[in-house]
Design a protein around this motif. Structure first.
Motif, PDB file in Angstrom:
ATOM      1  N   ARG A 259       0.830  -1.206   0.000  1.00 21.18           N
ATOM      2  CA  ARG A 259       0.000   0.000   0.000  1.00 21.18           C
ATOM      3  C   ARG A 259       0.864   1.254   0.000  1.00 21.18           C
ATOM      4  NH1 ARG A 259      -5.242  -0.926   0.408  1.00 21.18           N
ATOM      5  NH2 ARG A 259      -5.788  -3.075   0.869  1.00 21.18           N
ATOM      6  N   GLU A 260       0.210   2.361  -0.276  1.00 19.83           N
ATOM      7  CA  GLU A 260       0.915   3.640  -0.286  1.00 19.83           C
ATOM      8  C   GLU A 260       1.582   3.896   1.072  1.00 19.83           C
ATOM      9  OE1 GLU A 260      -1.066   7.092  -2.263  1.00 19.83           O
ATOM     10  OE2 GLU A 260      -0.774   7.937  -0.260  1.00 19.83           O
ATOM     11  N   GLY A 261       2.843   4.291   1.034  1.00 17.33           N
ATOM     12  CA  GLY A 261       3.569   4.611   2.263  1.00 17.33           C
ATOM     13  C   GLY A 261       4.030   3.403   3.043  1.00 17.33           C
TER      14      GLY A 261
ATOM     15  N   ILE B  11      12.514  11.697 -10.061  1.00 16.01           N
ATOM     16  CA  ILE B  11      11.216  12.032 -10.642  1.00 16.01           C
ATOM     17  C   ILE B  11      10.048  11.581  -9.768  1.00 16.01           C
ATOM     18  CG2 ILE B  11      11.616  12.443 -13.096  1.00 16.01           C
ATOM     19  CD1 ILE B  11      11.671   9.513 -13.524  1.00 16.01           C
ATOM     20  N   SER B  12      10.248  11.631  -8.453  1.00 16.20           N
ATOM     21  CA  SER B  12       9.169  11.367  -7.494  1.00 16.20           C
ATOM     22  C   SER B  12       8.388  10.089  -7.770  1.00 16.20           C
ATOM     23  CB  SER B  12       8.178  12.544  -7.473  1.00 16.20           C
ATOM     24  OG  SER B  12       8.876  13.752  -7.459  1.00 16.20           O
ATOM     25  N   PRO B  13       9.045   8.922  -7.642  1.00 16.45           N
ATOM     26  CA  PRO B  13       8.326   7.665  -7.869  1.00 16.45           C
ATOM     27  C   PRO B  13       7.346   7.380  -6.731  1.00 16.45           C
ATOM     28  CG  PRO B  13      10.485   7.200  -6.966  1.00 16.45           C
ATOM     29  CD  PRO B  13      10.418   8.697  -7.173  1.00 16.45           C
TER      30      PRO B  13
ATOM     31  N   LEU C 232      18.157   6.882   6.216  1.00 12.97           N
ATOM     32  CA  LEU C 232      17.855   7.795   5.116  1.00 12.97           C
ATOM     33  C   LEU C 232      16.616   7.300   4.356  1.00 12.97           C
ATOM     34  CD1 LEU C 232      18.565  10.162   3.203  1.00 12.97           C
ATOM     35  CD2 LEU C 232      20.030   8.567   1.939  1.00 12.97           C
ATOM     36  N   LEU C 233      16.581   5.997   4.059  1.00 14.21           N
ATOM     37  CA  LEU C 233      15.426   5.451   3.333  1.00 14.21           C
ATOM     38  C   LEU C 233      14.137   5.661   4.130  1.00 14.21           C
ATOM     39  CD1 LEU C 233      16.996   2.156   1.918  1.00 14.21           C
ATOM     40  CD2 LEU C 233      16.083   4.045   0.553  1.00 14.21           C
ATOM     41  N   GLY C 234      14.218   5.466   5.439  1.00 17.42           N
ATOM     42  CA  GLY C 234      13.048   5.662   6.290  1.00 17.42           C
ATOM     43  C   GLY C 234      12.576   7.119   6.274  1.00 17.42           C
ATOM     44  N   ASP C 235      13.528   8.046   6.373  1.00 15.49           N
ATOM     45  CA  ASP C 235      13.178   9.480   6.348  1.00 15.49           C
ATOM     46  C   ASP C 235      12.533   9.855   5.020  1.00 15.49           C
ATOM     47  OD1 ASP C 235      14.242   9.727   8.844  1.00 15.49           O
ATOM     48  OD2 ASP C 235      16.159  10.583   8.177  1.00 15.49           O
ATOM     49  N   LEU C 236      13.127   9.372   3.924  1.00 19.02           N
ATOM     50  CA  LEU C 236      12.608   9.714   2.593  1.00 19.02           C
ATOM     51  C   LEU C 236      11.213   9.144   2.401  1.00 19.02           C
ATOM     52  CD1 LEU C 236      15.865   9.083   0.545  1.00 19.02           C
ATOM     53  CD2 LEU C 236      14.816  11.315   0.992  1.00 19.02           C
ATOM     54  N   GLN C 237      10.982   7.966   2.966  1.00 15.58           N
ATOM     55  CA  GLN C 237       9.658   7.364   2.857  1.00 15.58           C
ATOM     56  C   GLN C 237       8.597   8.246   3.493  1.00 15.58           C
ATOM     57  OE1 GLN C 237       8.742   3.551   5.015  1.00 15.58           O
ATOM     58  NE2 GLN C 237       7.757   3.123   3.069  1.00 15.58           N
TER      59      GLN C 237
ATOM     60  N   PHE D 135       8.180  11.602   1.413  1.00 14.40           N
ATOM     61  CA  PHE D 135       7.567  11.540   0.075  1.00 14.40           C
ATOM     62  C   PHE D 135       6.434  10.519  -0.023  1.00 14.40           C
ATOM     63  CE2 PHE D 135      12.065  12.885  -0.700  1.00 14.40           C
ATOM     64  CZ  PHE D 135      11.790  14.170  -1.151  1.00 14.40           C
ATOM     65  N   ALA D 136       6.006   9.944   1.113  1.00 12.34           N
ATOM     66  CA  ALA D 136       4.966   8.899   1.119  1.00 12.34           C
ATOM     67  C   ALA D 136       5.283   7.783   0.129  1.00 12.34           C
ATOM     68  CB  ALA D 136       3.575   9.491   0.821  1.00 12.34           C
ATOM     69  N   LEU D 137       6.549   7.362   0.131  1.00 12.17           N
ATOM     70  CA  LEU D 137       6.982   6.309  -0.794  1.00 12.17           C
ATOM     71  C   LEU D 137       6.542   4.937  -0.299  1.00 12.17           C
ATOM     72  CD1 LEU D 137      10.733   7.363  -1.184  1.00 12.17           C
ATOM     73  CD2 LEU D 137       8.939   7.582  -2.920  1.00 12.17           C
ATOM     74  N   SER D 138       6.426   4.009  -1.237  1.00 17.35           N
ATOM     75  CA  SER D 138       6.268   2.606  -0.874  1.00 17.35           C
ATOM     76  C   SER D 138       7.569   1.896  -1.255  1.00 17.35           C
ATOM     77  CB  SER D 138       5.123   1.969  -1.657  1.00 17.35           C
ATOM     78  OG  SER D 138       3.931   2.696  -1.435  1.00 17.35           O
ATOM     79  N   TYR D 139       7.950   0.930  -0.428  1.00 15.93           N
ATOM     80  CA  TYR D 139       9.162   0.157  -0.737  1.00 15.93           C
ATOM     81  C   TYR D 139       8.850  -1.326  -0.792  1.00 15.93           C
ATOM     82  CZ  TYR D 139      12.118   4.153   0.820  1.00 15.93           C
ATOM     83  OH  TYR D 139      12.732   5.365   0.982  1.00 15.93           O
TER      84      TYR D 139
END
Ligand code: ADP
Ligand code: MG
Length: 356
Positions: A36-38, A168-170, A193-198, A201-205
């Motif tokens: 899911r998102e985020g 490009i804001s994936p 860093l990955l956690g902060d960026l998530q 930017f509401a990223l999903s990993y």
């Protein structure tokens, strides 16, 4: 409200040809997972279990034998090249070895600008500014853009690869063992860093790793893979603190823990090493290594069975899960069931292991 699905994989199978006389190798066999998102979904399993193959199938780099892959609601199982190019804005990847994504003959600035130049949407000044912003955001010095990949350490190159993936804001970043080649202290920095960026930017990993402690810190949910099949899945706490499948217990037994009593208990769960003989495809693929295996395990393939627990999503593909796990341990019900920003950091200068 439940965040929308970003990635949905149903019953995925990937096969590789092995020559004319040998049957194809089924590297991924009936895997379902959704993100899911985020949210971060951790995919763990020892080397050769099919983790990268799943990531590559999502990226369109491995042919899909059967099953379905939906990305943001669109079926991309057999997406044509043009559709794939369009997806690059929203689906990115960070590999273990940043050398594979950073061209050693190009300046970092040029490499980072590539996706924006390809889009032809921004002018040169705007692109240069975006490059500078992203480099700063991942903690790289301002002159990085004019330098070459060979001038940086492994950890710095991985920061640069992350900056490139985020240009490009994936929506979804597939992280394929992004910290496995780094020293423990650097691993913690890159994970943070990955956690902060998530969160930013509401990223999903989709976070791939071969050991559980690494994925645990970033993951909301964890999926344990062995020989292309899902052995166990659940929230990060359920899988890490209350593992049910004997294979998950084996994975954890390999991890050192500070408490000697816990360490002894884990050691006792260790099982035989991987034998050369491949297991029978009919039964459980782990049966030949499993201390708990009984006749049925060698004959009937176990499907993922729901386990009692607060999240309602803990499953183990084990015929004996009910017997082996009669009294579920209480897990904090609020813990990481949904992509709630946890805000906690791995202690830097220490390993990712058990640092909470
Ligand atoms: P992991 O990432 O979990 O270490 P992989 O997904 O790389 O595992 O590999 C899973 C299995 O598929 C392994 O047995 C590997 O040898 C095989 N495999 C992966 N890619 C290919 C390929 N391109 N051709 C043939 N076999 C492959
Ligand atoms: Mg791999």
């Amino acid at each position: 409200m439940t965040p929308p699905l970003v990635l949905d994989i149903r019953d995925l199978a990937v096969e590789f040809r092995q020559g004319r006389k040998t049957p194809p190798l089924r590297a991924v066999d009936g895997v379902s997972l959704s993100i899911r998102e985020g949210e971060t979904v951790g995919l763990v399993g020892e080397s050769g279990s099919g983790k990268s193959t799943i990531g590559r199938a999502v990226l369109g780099l491995n042919p899909i034998h059967s099953g379905r892959v939906h990305f943001e609601g669109t079926d991309i199982t057999h997406a044509a090249r043009a559709t794939r190019r369009g997806l690059a804005d929203r689906l990115q990847v960070v590999f273990q070895d940043p050398y594979s994504s950073l061209n050693p003959a190009r300046t970092i600035g040029r490499t980072l600008a590539e996706p924006l130049v390809a889009q032809r949407r921004s002018d040169r000044a705007a692109i240069a500014e975006r490059v500078a912003t992203m480099l700063e955001r991942v903690g790289m010095p301002a002159d990085t853009a004019d330098r070459y990949p060979g001038q940086f350490s492994g950890g710095q190159r991985q920061r640069i690869a992350i900056a490139r993936a985020l240009m490009i804001s994936p929506r979804l970043v597939i992280c394929d063992e992004p910290v496995s080649a780094l020293d423990l202290s650097i691993q913690a920095q890159v994970m943070n860093l990955l956690g902060d960026l998530q969160r930013e930017f509401a990223l999903s990993y989709l976070f791939i790793a071969h050991d559980l402690p690494v994925v645990r810190h970033l993951s909301h949910r964890i999926i344990v893979l062995y020989r292309g099949r899902v052995m166990e899945s659940g929230t990060a706490d359920e899988v890490y603190s209350d593992p049910v499948h004997p294979y998950t217990q084996t994975l954890l037994a390999a991890v050192p823990v500070p408490d000697p009593r816990a360490q002894r208990a884990r050691r006792q769960r260790r099982v035989a090493a991987e034998p050369a003989r491949p297991p029978s495809a009919a039964g459980c693929v782990f049966a030949h290594r499993c201390a708990h295996a009984v006749d049925i395990c060698h004959i009937v393939r176990p499907e993922p069975l729901p386990l009692p627990g607060p999240s309602g999503t803990h499953t183990a593909a084990c015929h004996r899960s009910a017997e082996l796990h009669p009294h579920p341990v209480a897990v904090n019900p609020s813990a990481k069931q949904h992509p709630v920003p946890t805000g906690h950091h791995v202690r830097e200068g220490s390993s990712c292991e058990d640092s909470e």
